[in-house]
Write a protein that holds these residues in place. Structure first.
Motif, PDB file in Angstrom:
ATOM      1  N   VAL A  52      51.036  -5.180  -6.642  1.00 21.07           N
ATOM      2  CA  VAL A  52      52.043  -5.346  -7.681  1.00 21.07           C
ATOM      3  C   VAL A  52      53.229  -4.469  -7.307  1.00 21.07           C
ATOM      4  CG1 VAL A  52      52.539  -5.155 -10.139  1.00 21.07           C
ATOM      5  CG2 VAL A  52      50.218  -5.696  -9.385  1.00 21.07           C
ATOM      6  N   ILE A  53      54.405  -5.068  -7.317  1.00 27.40           N
ATOM      7  CA  ILE A  53      55.627  -4.356  -6.970  1.00 27.40           C
ATOM      8  C   ILE A  53      56.508  -4.321  -8.211  1.00 27.40           C
ATOM      9  CG2 ILE A  53      57.648  -4.302  -5.461  1.00 27.40           C
ATOM     10  CD1 ILE A  53      55.935  -6.192  -3.587  1.00 27.40           C
ATOM     11  N   ILE A  54      56.869  -3.132  -8.641  1.00 28.23           N
ATOM     12  CA  ILE A  54      57.693  -2.942  -9.827  1.00 28.23           C
ATOM     13  C   ILE A  54      58.971  -2.241  -9.402  1.00 28.23           C
ATOM     14  CG2 ILE A  54      57.827  -1.925 -12.133  1.00 28.23           C
ATOM     15  CD1 ILE A  54      54.482  -1.997 -10.735  1.00 28.23           C
ATOM     16  N   ARG A  55      60.081  -2.839  -9.762  1.00 27.96           N
ATOM     17  CA  ARG A  55      61.367  -2.220  -9.460  1.00 27.96           C
ATOM     18  C   ARG A  55      61.888  -1.566 -10.729  1.00 27.96           C
ATOM     19  NH1 ARG A  55      60.717  -6.282  -6.111  1.00 27.96           N
ATOM     20  NH2 ARG A  55      61.353  -6.078  -3.967  1.00 27.96           N
ATOM     21  N   ALA A  56      61.916  -0.255 -10.708  1.00 28.26           N
ATOM     22  CA  ALA A  56      62.389   0.516 -11.865  1.00 28.26           C
ATOM     23  C   ALA A  56      62.880   1.870 -11.386  1.00 28.26           C
ATOM     24  CB  ALA A  56      61.252   0.706 -12.865  1.00 28.26           C
ATOM     25  N   SER A  57      63.861   2.381 -12.065  1.00 27.02           N
ATOM     26  CA  SER A  57      64.360   3.706 -11.724  1.00 27.02           C
ATOM     27  C   SER A  57      64.779   4.423 -12.994  1.00 27.02           C
ATOM     28  CB  SER A  57      65.531   3.606 -10.748  1.00 27.02           C
ATOM     29  OG  SER A  57      66.566   2.841 -11.327  1.00 27.02           O
ATOM     30  N   GLY A  58      65.020   5.703 -12.854  1.00 28.40           N
ATOM     31  CA  GLY A  58      65.483   6.508 -13.973  1.00 28.40           C
ATOM     32  C   GLY A  58      64.475   6.618 -15.096  1.00 28.40           C
ATOM     33  N   ASN A  59      64.952   6.425 -16.331  1.00 28.98           N
ATOM     34  CA  ASN A  59      64.080   6.570 -17.498  1.00 28.98           C
ATOM     35  C   ASN A  59      62.973   5.533 -17.531  1.00 28.98           C
ATOM     36  OD1 ASN A  59      65.351   8.802 -18.550  1.00 28.98           O
ATOM     37  ND2 ASN A  59      66.843   7.567 -19.684  1.00 28.98           N
ATOM     38  N   ALA A  60      63.262   4.313 -17.088  1.00 28.42           N
ATOM     39  CA  ALA A  60      62.233   3.268 -17.079  1.00 28.42           C
ATOM     40  C   ALA A  60      61.083   3.671 -16.157  1.00 28.42           C
ATOM     41  CB  ALA A  60      62.831   1.939 -16.636  1.00 28.42           C
ATOM     42  N   ARG A  61      61.399   4.226 -15.029  1.00 22.54           N
ATOM     43  CA  ARG A  61      60.371   4.678 -14.087  1.00 22.54           C
ATOM     44  C   ARG A  61      59.524   5.802 -14.691  1.00 22.54           C
ATOM     45  NH1 ARG A  61      60.722   4.927  -7.982  1.00 22.54           N
ATOM     46  NH2 ARG A  61      59.163   6.437  -7.383  1.00 22.54           N
TER      47      ARG A  61
END
Length: 127
Positions: A52-61
């Protein structure tokens, strides 16, 4: 395993804005196509490695990393998180992806991709 009970718990944890009834239909359809393709390539196999590949950064991460569903997440670079786990081709695969999708929706992340890998591919390709 009592999946109805698990789905009810998952529904209660989902955000009110998430159309939870549409989520299983979408993930089951994609999983069925993916497993069908897998069985054409590798007849008589009942399991694989789910990536599973999730693209998220900052607060979402940061929010994702707090959720139990993402406890086994590894970082694959800036803004990319990976989960790899062995799965069998039954309703557990559907439940795992629905669970991950619902948790991603709680963190306002919509970019979730997944695919099946052989054990050799999972061991040789580093996330």
């Amino acid at each position: 395993m009592r999946l109805d009970y698990l789905y009810d718990r998952l529904r209660r944890r989902a955000t009110p804005s998430l159309d939870f009834d549409a989520l299983p239909a979408r993930y089951r359809a994609r999983n069925a196509a993916m497993v069908s393709e897998w069985r054409e390539r590798f007849p008589e196999t009942d399991s694989a490695v789910l990536e599973v590949i999730i693209r998220a950064s900052g607060n979402a991460r940061r929010r994702l990393k707090r959720y139990r569903e993402f406890s086994s997440v590894r970082s694959g670079g800036p803004g990319i998180l990976y989960i790899r786990q062995p799965v069998s081709f039954d309703e557990i695969l559907d439940f795992q992806m629905i669970e991950i999708g619902a948790a991603a929706a709680r963190a306002d992340v919509s970019d979730v991709e997944w695919r099946l890998l052989t054990v050799a591919e999972a061991l040789t390709s580093a996330p």
